[in-house]
Scaffold this active site. Structure first.
Site, PDB file in Angstrom:
ATOM      1  N   GLU A  15      52.084 -35.621 -10.372  1.00  0.00           N
ATOM      2  CA  GLU A  15      53.297 -36.424 -10.587  1.00  0.00           C
ATOM      3  C   GLU A  15      52.980 -37.678 -11.393  1.00  0.00           C
ATOM      4  OE1 GLU A  15      54.418 -36.610  -6.487  1.00  0.00           O
ATOM      5  OE2 GLU A  15      54.903 -34.481  -6.505  1.00  0.00           O
ATOM      6  N   GLU A  39      45.182 -28.760  -6.599  1.00  0.00           N
ATOM      7  CA  GLU A  39      46.617 -28.706  -6.302  1.00  0.00           C
ATOM      8  C   GLU A  39      47.349 -27.964  -7.422  1.00  0.00           C
ATOM      9  OE1 GLU A  39      47.786 -32.068  -3.453  1.00  0.00           O
ATOM     10  OE2 GLU A  39      48.084 -32.803  -5.466  1.00  0.00           O
ATOM     11  N   SER A  69      52.117 -27.498  -0.702  1.00  0.00           N
ATOM     12  CA  SER A  69      52.898 -26.890   0.386  1.00  0.00           C
ATOM     13  C   SER A  69      52.031 -26.479   1.584  1.00  0.00           C
ATOM     14  CB  SER A  69      53.706 -25.688  -0.125  1.00  0.00           C
ATOM     15  OG  SER A  69      54.628 -26.122  -1.113  1.00  0.00           O
TER      16      SER A  69
HETATM   17  C1  PEP Z   1      51.031 -33.471  -3.000  1.00  0.00           C
HETATM   18  O1  PEP Z   1      51.956 -34.062  -3.529  1.00  0.00           O
HETATM   19  O2  PEP Z   1      49.865 -33.870  -3.124  1.00  0.00           O
HETATM   20  C2  PEP Z   1      51.338 -32.273  -2.233  1.00  0.00           C
HETATM   21  C3  PEP Z   1      50.365 -31.468  -1.937  1.00  0.00           C
HETATM   22  O3  PEP Z   1      52.665 -32.097  -1.894  1.00  0.00           O
HETATM   23  P1  PEP Z   1      53.262 -30.951  -0.945  1.00  0.00           P
HETATM   24  O4  PEP Z   1      52.332 -30.806   0.241  1.00  0.00           O
HETATM   25  O5  PEP Z   1      54.607 -31.447  -0.561  1.00  0.00           O
HETATM   26  O6  PEP Z   1      53.290 -29.703  -1.751  1.00  0.00           O
END
Ligand code: PEP
Length: 270
Positions: free
Chosen positions: A105, A175, A221
């Site tokens: 992000e 991620e 998630s």
């Molecule tokens: C994150 O933003 O680092 C993340 C893993 O978000 P989420 O667990 O909501 O997917």
């Protein structure tokens, strides 16, 4: 195999003002106390917005919780005319131990790219904290089947010029962008494949000892229903949790399941 202490880091993103943060920590303290949580078995990290860091720390201390506090980004510069920025020294002085670097992000909405990510990692290390460097592919790279090479390249672009001692202190969060906040989660096998490929990068670049020390987290998630299976891979050392970290019960469940999975895995490997 080296025994790495698992990490469960809650990235609150832009959620919770300092009063809501206080309420959350009180609830988490109670839940972990009630579960006789062994703080030595995992590094639990809360990463609130800047405005809530101090309130979280005060309460963590008051509740005698052995958890760490971190920040979601940092400036690469030390001080000066950079309106709105926060330096690594400021965060360290506040008591932060970890800083997220290069979250997707931040890469998307702010000018965080491989060039200033190197400087941010350097600033965090110089201030005595540990960076959590985020990498991971979008749907497009996955569709092309180049996701492992893509994640490793992102690690390499930032990490190639650090000393062994510096590299040892860095955490990587794999991620996949398509999994963040979507409810879609990587399979345990693909989380392991990515973590394994990243560990292999550290092995070839920094050697066995560094690669066995670096902690590699999965994010995207993650929740209490998938944490145990995601921890099955030997190279996954815990989680960077977004949405599920905003629910104290869910977050404490993830922490407990991570500790249990790490313990079970160590028994299997022994
Ligand atoms: C994150 O933003 O680092 C993340 C893993 O978000 P989420 O667990 O909501 O997917």
């Amino acid at each position: 195999m080296t025994q790495r202490i698992p990490v469960v880091a809650g990235n609150w993103k832009m959620n919770f003002d300092h009063l809501e943060a206080t309420y959350f920590i009180q609830k988490l303290a109670w839940l972990l106390r009630d579960a006789h949580f062994n703080y030595k078995a995992a590094d639990i990290v809360i990463m609130p917005p800047f405005t809530s860091i101090r309130s979280v720390e005060v309460l963590v201390e008051a509740e005698k919780m052995k958890i760490s506090v971190g920040a979601q980004t940092v400036s690469e510069t030390a001080e000066g005319a950079f309106t709105g920025d926060i330096s690594a020294q400021m965060l360290a002085k506040l008591g932060c131990s970890y800083v997220i670097i290069g979250h997707s992000e931040r890469r998307k909405y702010h000018p965080e790219d491989d060039a200033n990510l190197v400087d941010k990692v350097r600033a965090v290390l110089a201030a005595g904290m540990s960076p959590i460097l985020c990498v991971g592919e979008s749907f497009e790279e996955r569709r092309q089947g180049i996701e492992l090479g893509y994640a490793v390249q992102q690690v390499s672009d930032v990490m190639r010029d650090f000393s062994d001692e510096e590299a040892r202190k860095v955490l990587i969060a794999y991620e996949p962008i398509w999994a963040i906040g979507t409810g879609m989660v990587a399979t345990p096998q693909s989380a392991q494949d990515a973590a394994g490929a990243i560990r292999e990068y550290f092995r070839t670049t920094y050697g066995e000892s560094v690669s066995e020390s670096v902690r590699i987290l999965y994010g995207g998630s993650a929740n209490a229903s998938n944490a145990s299976s995601l921890m099955e891979g030997p190279d996954v050392d815990g989680f960077l949790v977004g949405g599920a970290s905003l629910d104290a019960e869910e977050f404490s469940r993830i922490a407990r399941l991570t500790v249990k999975s790490a313990k079970d895995r160590a028994h299997r490997a022994a």
